[in-house]
Write a protein that holds these residues in place. Sequence first.
Motif, PDB file in Angstrom:
ATOM      1  N   UNK A  82      59.554  -4.336  -7.487  1.00 58.59           N
ATOM      2  CA  UNK A  82      59.575  -2.878  -7.556  1.00 58.59           C
ATOM      3  C   UNK A  82      61.023  -2.441  -7.654  1.00 58.59           C
ATOM      4  N   UNK A  83      61.228  -1.155  -7.883  1.00 59.50           N
ATOM      5  CA  UNK A  83      62.595  -0.645  -7.892  1.00 59.50           C
ATOM      6  C   UNK A  83      63.225  -0.926  -6.519  1.00 59.50           C
ATOM      7  N   UNK A  84      64.353  -1.598  -6.542  1.00 66.11           N
ATOM      8  CA  UNK A  84      65.094  -1.954  -5.330  1.00 66.11           C
ATOM      9  C   UNK A  84      64.397  -3.016  -4.473  1.00 66.11           C
ATOM     10  N   UNK A  85      63.372  -3.664  -5.010  1.00 66.15           N
ATOM     11  CA  UNK A  85      62.697  -4.725  -4.253  1.00 66.15           C
ATOM     12  C   UNK A  85      62.643  -5.987  -5.101  1.00 66.15           C
ATOM     13  N   UNK A  86      63.280  -7.050  -4.606  1.00 65.22           N
ATOM     14  CA  UNK A  86      63.299  -8.336  -5.304  1.00 65.22           C
ATOM     15  C   UNK A  86      62.738  -9.427  -4.396  1.00 65.22           C
ATOM     16  N   UNK A  87      62.349 -10.538  -5.008  1.00 71.82           N
ATOM     17  CA  UNK A  87      61.940 -11.720  -4.263  1.00 71.82           C
ATOM     18  C   UNK A  87      62.533 -12.939  -4.977  1.00 71.82           C
ATOM     19  N   UNK A  88      62.773 -13.999  -4.251  1.00 74.48           N
ATOM     20  CA  UNK A  88      63.332 -15.185  -4.883  1.00 74.48           C
ATOM     21  C   UNK A  88      62.363 -15.725  -5.928  1.00 74.48           C
ATOM     22  N   UNK A 148      58.018  -2.280   1.783  1.00 77.37           N
ATOM     23  CA  UNK A 148      59.447  -1.939   1.757  1.00 77.37           C
ATOM     24  C   UNK A 148      59.684  -0.503   1.307  1.00 77.37           C
ATOM     25  N   UNK A 149      58.725   0.056   0.582  1.00 84.47           N
ATOM     26  CA  UNK A 149      58.941   1.368  -0.023  1.00 84.47           C
ATOM     27  C   UNK A 149      58.031   2.469   0.504  1.00 84.47           C
ATOM     28  N   UNK A 150      56.936   2.113   1.189  1.00 84.42           N
ATOM     29  CA  UNK A 150      55.962   3.129   1.577  1.00 84.42           C
ATOM     30  C   UNK A 150      56.527   4.129   2.577  1.00 84.42           C
ATOM     31  N   UNK A 151      56.192   5.394   2.371  1.00 82.61           N
ATOM     32  CA  UNK A 151      56.506   6.459   3.314  1.00 82.61           C
ATOM     33  C   UNK A 151      55.296   6.675   4.228  1.00 82.61           C
ATOM     34  N   UNK A 152      55.471   7.359   5.356  1.00 79.81           N
ATOM     35  CA  UNK A 152      54.329   7.600   6.247  1.00 79.81           C
ATOM     36  C   UNK A 152      53.185   8.314   5.519  1.00 79.81           C
ATOM     37  N   UNK A 153      51.967   7.916   5.806  1.00 84.35           N
ATOM     38  CA  UNK A 153      50.727   8.488   5.279  1.00 84.35           C
ATOM     39  C   UNK A 153      50.480   8.171   3.805  1.00 84.35           C
ATOM     40  N   UNK A 154      51.390   7.460   3.153  1.00 83.47           N
ATOM     41  CA  UNK A 154      51.199   7.158   1.732  1.00 83.47           C
ATOM     42  C   UNK A 154      50.020   6.212   1.539  1.00 83.47           C
ATOM     43  N   UNK A 155      49.246   6.476   0.487  1.00 84.38           N
ATOM     44  CA  UNK A 155      48.104   5.636   0.117  1.00 84.38           C
ATOM     45  C   UNK A 155      48.347   5.125  -1.301  1.00 84.38           C
ATOM     46  N   UNK A 156      48.502   3.836  -1.466  1.00 88.45           N
ATOM     47  CA  UNK A 156      48.757   3.277  -2.796  1.00 88.45           C
ATOM     48  C   UNK A 156      47.565   3.542  -3.708  1.00 88.45           C
ATOM     49  N   UNK A 157      47.858   3.932  -4.951  1.00 84.48           N
ATOM     50  CA  UNK A 157      46.773   4.206  -5.893  1.00 84.48           C
ATOM     51  C   UNK A 157      47.146   3.713  -7.290  1.00 84.48           C
ATOM     52  N   UNK A 158      46.321   4.032  -8.269  1.00 83.69           N
ATOM     53  CA  UNK A 158      46.531   3.686  -9.665  1.00 83.69           C
ATOM     54  C   UNK A 158      46.847   2.194  -9.826  1.00 83.69           C
ATOM     55  N   UNK A 159      47.813   1.851 -10.707  1.00 87.92           N
ATOM     56  CA  UNK A 159      48.084   0.435 -10.979  1.00 87.92           C
ATOM     57  C   UNK A 159      48.575  -0.310  -9.737  1.00 87.92           C
ATOM     58  N   UNK A 160      49.274   0.392  -8.844  1.00 84.10           N
ATOM     59  CA  UNK A 160      49.763  -0.278  -7.636  1.00 84.10           C
ATOM     60  C   UNK A 160      48.596  -0.768  -6.788  1.00 84.10           C
ATOM     61  N   UNK A 218      55.596  -3.888 -17.290  1.00 85.73           N
ATOM     62  CA  UNK A 218      56.968  -4.283 -16.944  1.00 85.73           C
ATOM     63  C   UNK A 218      57.911  -3.084 -16.926  1.00 85.73           C
ATOM     64  N   UNK A 219      57.530  -1.990 -17.622  1.00 81.70           N
ATOM     65  CA  UNK A 219      58.382  -0.802 -17.648  1.00 81.70           C
ATOM     66  C   UNK A 219      58.024   0.185 -16.530  1.00 81.70           C
TER      67      UNK A 219
END
Length: 276
Positions: free
Chosen positions: A20-26, A42-54, A66-67
């Motif tokens: 993700x933006x600002x999130x990398x893994x080896x 690493x990026x979720x804010x309080x009460x956020x619910x992931x939706x759509x492609x995520x 990729x974009x």
Amino acid sequence: AVAAGISPSMLQSSCWRHLFREVWVHADAPETRQLRFAAVRQLLTPYAVCNLRTAAWLYGIDVRRIDDLDVHVGYPEGKRQRARPGIVVCQETLAPDDVRVIDGVALTSATRTTFDCLRFLRGAEGLVVADAMTHAELTSVDEIASYFGARRRLRNLRIGQRLVPLIEPKTESAMETRMRWRMVSGGLPPPEAQIEVYDGRGGFVGRLDSGYREQKTAVEYDGALHWEQRRHDDRRRAALRALGWDVLVFSAADVYSPDDVIARAVRHSLQRHHPR
């Protein structure tokens, strides 16, 4: 990363994979469900619910582009927040039944995820998610249709609802979905998916990505990366042609072509088999 002595320029090397933006893994870290959820946290804010492609990605469906390296979220009623770098907020109120919590991360239910993707993703991309989610049996066409039927006054409701009859759970890849979309949007009837073909003695000859059984027109996507797989496909297609099938094979360049390459070629084949 800075605390671990890793500079921003080092993160641009092939040793690191951008999740993700600002999130990398080896780069050596295996792709697991636990890794996906850890990255989102690493990026979720309080009460956020992931939706759509995520959300689809968290269910194990690899439909992210990729974009698009943002985390897409919605919020329960009364808990909306503004977007911030790396977070894209879809301003839709979520009912309690629309939310699941897995490994400490809130995400939309499989049916709600598919519902939102059909409404908001453009072109074939909503169908890509719907085909993949139903193929994985995370939801069903009936559940999606019922969900649409019970909703009123939501954005793009009719746009998504018109796509429901085009969902094909038998589809095995995103490119097959996009190829089918190019046929349907080009004015052709939806092809049958995963057609099994047998010879006159009942021997199995091969399975087609899609096609039109009556006209003996096969429509295949060529995504083979290995020589051995390509040779197998060539032998299978030769056997099909020997039985009178017209086998049309398309590549990614054809699928993404601005011209109606696929629809025109398929229409020509159908007309040759059943001329007016």
